[in-house]
Design a protein around this motif. Sequence first.
Motif, PDB file in Angstrom:
ATOM      1  N   VAL A 331       0.834  -1.197   0.000  1.00 44.32           N
ATOM      2  CA  VAL A 331       0.000   0.000   0.000  1.00 44.32           C
ATOM      3  C   VAL A 331       0.879   1.261   0.000  1.00 44.32           C
ATOM      4  O   VAL A 331       0.538   2.268  -0.616  1.00 44.32           O
ATOM      5  CB  VAL A 331      -0.978  -0.013   1.200  1.00 44.32           C
ATOM      6  CG1 VAL A 331      -1.809   1.256   1.240  1.00 44.32           C
ATOM      7  CG2 VAL A 331      -1.893  -1.227   1.123  1.00 44.32           C
ATOM      8  N   ASP A 332       2.006   1.179   0.656  1.00 42.67           N
ATOM      9  CA  ASP A 332       2.929   2.301   0.666  1.00 42.67           C
ATOM     10  C   ASP A 332       3.398   2.615  -0.751  1.00 42.67           C
ATOM     11  O   ASP A 332       3.499   3.771  -1.155  1.00 42.67           O
ATOM     12  CB  ASP A 332       4.121   1.974   1.578  1.00 42.67           C
ATOM     13  CG  ASP A 332       4.805   3.238   2.068  1.00 42.67           C
ATOM     14  OD1 ASP A 332       4.065   4.143   2.518  1.00 42.67           O
ATOM     15  OD2 ASP A 332       6.043   3.319   1.974  1.00 42.67           O
ATOM     16  N   GLY A 333       3.657   1.559  -1.531  1.00 43.93           N
ATOM     17  CA  GLY A 333       4.030   1.723  -2.943  1.00 43.93           C
ATOM     18  C   GLY A 333       2.918   2.438  -3.706  1.00 43.93           C
ATOM     19  O   GLY A 333       3.169   3.344  -4.516  1.00 43.93           O
ATOM     20  N   LEU A 334       1.662   2.049  -3.431  1.00 45.43           N
ATOM     21  CA  LEU A 334       0.520   2.674  -4.105  1.00 45.43           C
ATOM     22  C   LEU A 334       0.431   4.153  -3.732  1.00 45.43           C
ATOM     23  O   LEU A 334       0.154   5.017  -4.580  1.00 45.43           O
ATOM     24  CB  LEU A 334      -0.782   1.971  -3.711  1.00 45.43           C
ATOM     25  CG  LEU A 334      -0.933   0.489  -4.131  1.00 45.43           C
ATOM     26  CD1 LEU A 334      -2.201  -0.107  -3.530  1.00 45.43           C
ATOM     27  CD2 LEU A 334      -0.945   0.365  -5.655  1.00 45.43           C
ATOM     28  N   LEU A 335       0.688   4.450  -2.445  1.00 41.60           N
ATOM     29  CA  LEU A 335       0.625   5.837  -1.969  1.00 41.60           C
ATOM     30  C   LEU A 335       1.649   6.707  -2.706  1.00 41.60           C
ATOM     31  O   LEU A 335       1.321   7.799  -3.172  1.00 41.60           O
ATOM     32  CB  LEU A 335       0.871   5.875  -0.445  1.00 41.60           C
ATOM     33  CG  LEU A 335       1.019   7.260   0.193  1.00 41.60           C
ATOM     34  CD1 LEU A 335      -0.250   8.083   0.005  1.00 41.60           C
ATOM     35  CD2 LEU A 335       1.351   7.164   1.676  1.00 41.60           C
ATOM     36  N   SER A 353      -2.920  13.176  -1.506  1.00 46.27           N
ATOM     37  CA  SER A 353      -2.379  11.979  -0.860  1.00 46.27           C
ATOM     38  C   SER A 353      -3.506  11.233  -0.149  1.00 46.27           C
ATOM     39  O   SER A 353      -4.641  11.703  -0.087  1.00 46.27           O
ATOM     40  CB  SER A 353      -1.323  12.386   0.162  1.00 46.27           C
ATOM     41  OG  SER A 353      -1.922  13.209   1.145  1.00 46.27           O
ATOM     42  N   PHE A 354      -3.194  10.058   0.371  1.00 47.18           N
ATOM     43  CA  PHE A 354      -4.161   9.375   1.231  1.00 47.18           C
ATOM     44  C   PHE A 354      -3.435   8.805   2.438  1.00 47.18           C
ATOM     45  O   PHE A 354      -2.203   8.729   2.467  1.00 47.18           O
ATOM     46  CB  PHE A 354      -4.936   8.284   0.475  1.00 47.18           C
ATOM     47  CG  PHE A 354      -4.109   7.125  -0.019  1.00 47.18           C
ATOM     48  CD1 PHE A 354      -3.746   6.069   0.838  1.00 47.18           C
ATOM     49  CD2 PHE A 354      -3.719   7.049  -1.364  1.00 47.18           C
ATOM     50  CE1 PHE A 354      -3.011   5.000   0.361  1.00 47.18           C
ATOM     51  CE2 PHE A 354      -2.981   5.970  -1.843  1.00 47.18           C
ATOM     52  CZ  PHE A 354      -2.630   4.940  -0.984  1.00 47.18           C
ATOM     53  N   THR A 355      -4.228   8.431   3.449  1.00 49.90           N
ATOM     54  CA  THR A 355      -3.683   7.782   4.636  1.00 49.90           C
ATOM     55  C   THR A 355      -4.320   6.392   4.678  1.00 49.90           C
ATOM     56  O   THR A 355      -5.483   6.245   4.301  1.00 49.90           O
ATOM     57  CB  THR A 355      -4.045   8.573   5.904  1.00 49.90           C
ATOM     58  OG1 THR A 355      -3.636   9.925   5.708  1.00 49.90           O
ATOM     59  CG2 THR A 355      -3.371   8.005   7.137  1.00 49.90           C
ATOM     60  N   ALA A 356      -3.540   5.393   5.092  1.00 52.69           N
ATOM     61  CA  ALA A 356      -4.109   4.050   5.130  1.00 52.69           C
ATOM     62  C   ALA A 356      -3.788   3.340   6.437  1.00 52.69           C
ATOM     63  O   ALA A 356      -2.739   3.553   7.036  1.00 52.69           O
ATOM     64  CB  ALA A 356      -3.599   3.224   3.955  1.00 52.69           C
ATOM     65  N   GLY A 357      -4.742   2.512   6.873  1.00 52.70           N
ATOM     66  CA  GLY A 357      -4.531   1.674   8.048  1.00 52.70           C
ATOM     67  C   GLY A 357      -4.677   0.223   7.616  1.00 52.70           C
ATOM     68  O   GLY A 357      -5.609  -0.133   6.904  1.00 52.70           O
ATOM     69  N   HIS A 388      -0.793  11.271   4.997  1.00 56.06           N
ATOM     70  CA  HIS A 388      -0.073  10.622   3.882  1.00 56.06           C
ATOM     71  C   HIS A 388       0.955   9.576   4.323  1.00 56.06           C
ATOM     72  O   HIS A 388       2.143   9.673   4.060  1.00 56.06           O
ATOM     73  CB  HIS A 388       0.533  11.640   2.896  1.00 56.06           C
ATOM     74  CG  HIS A 388       1.440  12.658   3.517  1.00 56.06           C
ATOM     75  ND1 HIS A 388       2.715  12.391   3.921  1.00 56.06           N
ATOM     76  CD2 HIS A 388       1.234  13.971   3.792  1.00 56.06           C
ATOM     77  CE1 HIS A 388       3.268  13.482   4.415  1.00 56.06           C
ATOM     78  NE2 HIS A 388       2.375  14.452   4.345  1.00 56.06           N
ATOM     79  N   SER A 389       0.449   8.544   5.005  1.00 55.55           N
ATOM     80  CA  SER A 389       1.326   7.470   5.447  1.00 55.55           C
ATOM     81  C   SER A 389       0.492   6.192   5.600  1.00 55.55           C
ATOM     82  O   SER A 389      -0.734   6.243   5.583  1.00 55.55           O
ATOM     83  CB  SER A 389       1.944   7.835   6.799  1.00 55.55           C
ATOM     84  OG  SER A 389       0.912   8.235   7.679  1.00 55.55           O
ATOM     85  N   VAL A 390       1.170   5.058   5.727  1.00 57.74           N
ATOM     86  CA  VAL A 390       0.493   3.772   5.872  1.00 57.74           C
ATOM     87  C   VAL A 390       0.948   3.152   7.189  1.00 57.74           C
ATOM     88  O   VAL A 390       2.138   3.085   7.464  1.00 57.74           O
ATOM     89  CB  VAL A 390       0.856   2.822   4.714  1.00 57.74           C
ATOM     90  CG1 VAL A 390       0.075   1.509   4.822  1.00 57.74           C
ATOM     91  CG2 VAL A 390       0.592   3.497   3.377  1.00 57.74           C
TER      92      VAL A 390
END
Lengths: 538, 120
Positions: A331-335, A353-357, A388-390
């Motif tokens: 997912v970090d690669g996608l970000l 950007s997006f943030t992901a959990g 903007h982080s995973v």
Amino acid sequence: MKKYQTMFLQRYSNMLMQWKQKQDITNDELYHFLHSIKGTASSIGLIKLTEIASELIEKISKDGQRIWNEEEWGNFIQPLALEFNDTTESSQLEEDIIEERPSQSKILIIDDDIELLNDVKDCLEENNYMVFIATTIDRGVQLFYDHHPDLVIIDYFIKGKSSLEFLSRIATLARSIFTPIIVISDEATTFIQKQVYDSGAHDFIQKPIDNTVFLSIINNRMKQQDWFKKRVMVDELTKTYNRASLYEIWSELNKTYQKTEIPFSFALMDLDHFKQVNDRHGHSVGDLVLTNFSKLILQEKRQKDYLVRYGGEEFLLILPKTKQSEAVGLVDGLLKKFMKLGHDTDEGQIKLSFTAGVAEVQKSIKSMEQLIVRSDLALYFGKQNGRHSVHGYTAEMQKSNEVIERDSLLRIAVVDDDRVIQRLLSDQLSKMSISNYQVEVKSFQDGETFLNSTWYKGTGKYIILLDGIMPKMDGLEVLSHLRKTENEKNMGIVMLTGRQKDKDIVKALELGADDYITKPFSLQQLQARIKRLVNRLF
Amino acid sequence: MARILVVDDEEVLRMLIMDTLEDEGHDVFEASDGKEALAILGNESFDLVILDNMMPGLTGIEVAQQMDEEWKKNHPILMLTAKTQQSDIDESKLAGIPYYMAKPFSPSQLALLVEDILDA
């Protein structure tokens, strides 16, 4: 109770196996077998078995010297053996349905004919439908808007008025979410039928109703409904799966996980500052961002991953056979790729950007919701820590977020003046396990004490079991007070009533009871009702 | 908190009774038949003995008959029985059993009765 029942059923099936091996048994063995069942079964909630054993034991003498061969004893205890099978199956079945299928189909019945209501409700519940009941049009409309049932059954005449009023009130919404409406009626003149169909109903059925035919009609309509829903499984704008398909994906993956023990992961992704984009550049730019996002992810994700639009600007990427740490990397690669992507606006290109959990499935996770909660906690952590982080889920996140924990408290009140019932219910209900909820039980001696307490004014969800007949203030009065309180939406109210008190039942439903159960009832029955109600309301 | 001995050959029921009484805070011991019960009773003392009547080997009444007379004067016995005919109750009274509970019963019924017996 479950534990004892399982042990009990296991023990007797072992006993029967032993008998099968030795073929002949003595009268004494048979007598003791029946006697034990009679004395134990109903203490652990298997009332029917006690009844059958009692009937059978009357038929044999205690001190007889008879030897029973396999065919003889087999025939003799057949009613018992059948009940054993049913109990074993249904206790497994009940777990499955209640725990594993939150997406059970919902049916709303609006009718003031209590006998018919009861009859249809039982029949539908036996067939795994979740049933809502209303005896007035107003309550029916309210339930319709609150719960969006998959199908509505309504009597043509309710309290002497025709239900066309209801049809006109909900016809538009019903059409837009494809809800079939079935009208039942005593009278079936051409005029009435035409009126009914014209106002948007799909089926018209004349009373008396044959349950088997009725059920087939309902099943047909439900199949059609499913088909429609499957067709709209894909979100029009982003071409991703929509939320409706989520559960199917989950069950499929969970099955594989149970078999192989290779975990899968959920990544909940939320676009950063999306609201500001909408406010500043308008919804068309917002829509463009969403399409750009989904296009990119769909293109870059692995073939086996699923992308689901979870909310407005929230997406869920489901990664089969992927550990949490691995998923975080992916997912970090996608970000990184998404952050390089430009989105066209009137004021030139903007970058977002997006943030992901991320959370992976584990043995301790019993429902999809639990996994989503975990990824949501990780997402929340990221939003609090610069976006903007995973982030992968850790147990600390759970601790730092006790608000969510408190939300899933289920409080059950037993309001009954009978001390034995109070004790029995609070003992057993506090041991009940409902997924995602922590159960807390409190009993009250009478309605006045209950209403004067502040107990029901707190946070969390409430199930209130109200005895119909109590000294000072009866259950109906308590019920009508409760429905006027602010916290009303968080309460499921079940009336405990005596047998054959149809008038009380109608009155209770009119006053807004969510369900009723007639005394005497078994604990199992009550627990199943409560679970159903929790699924249905909250 | 009391020390209670539960004597019942039906394992599931015995466990249910034990769990119920343990939840009430009692110290609960078990025996699966009359012989075992008498052996335990010879070595240890209890505040209450709960006896199932119909068991293979010795019946509950027979167990009570063989129990120490002195002990019985000061301690209660509770009989679990499917029989509620007066003659059976008389017979158990003669054997020194003051309390009985008819099967089937609910766990909380039992808990309440045990509480009452211990309070008396």
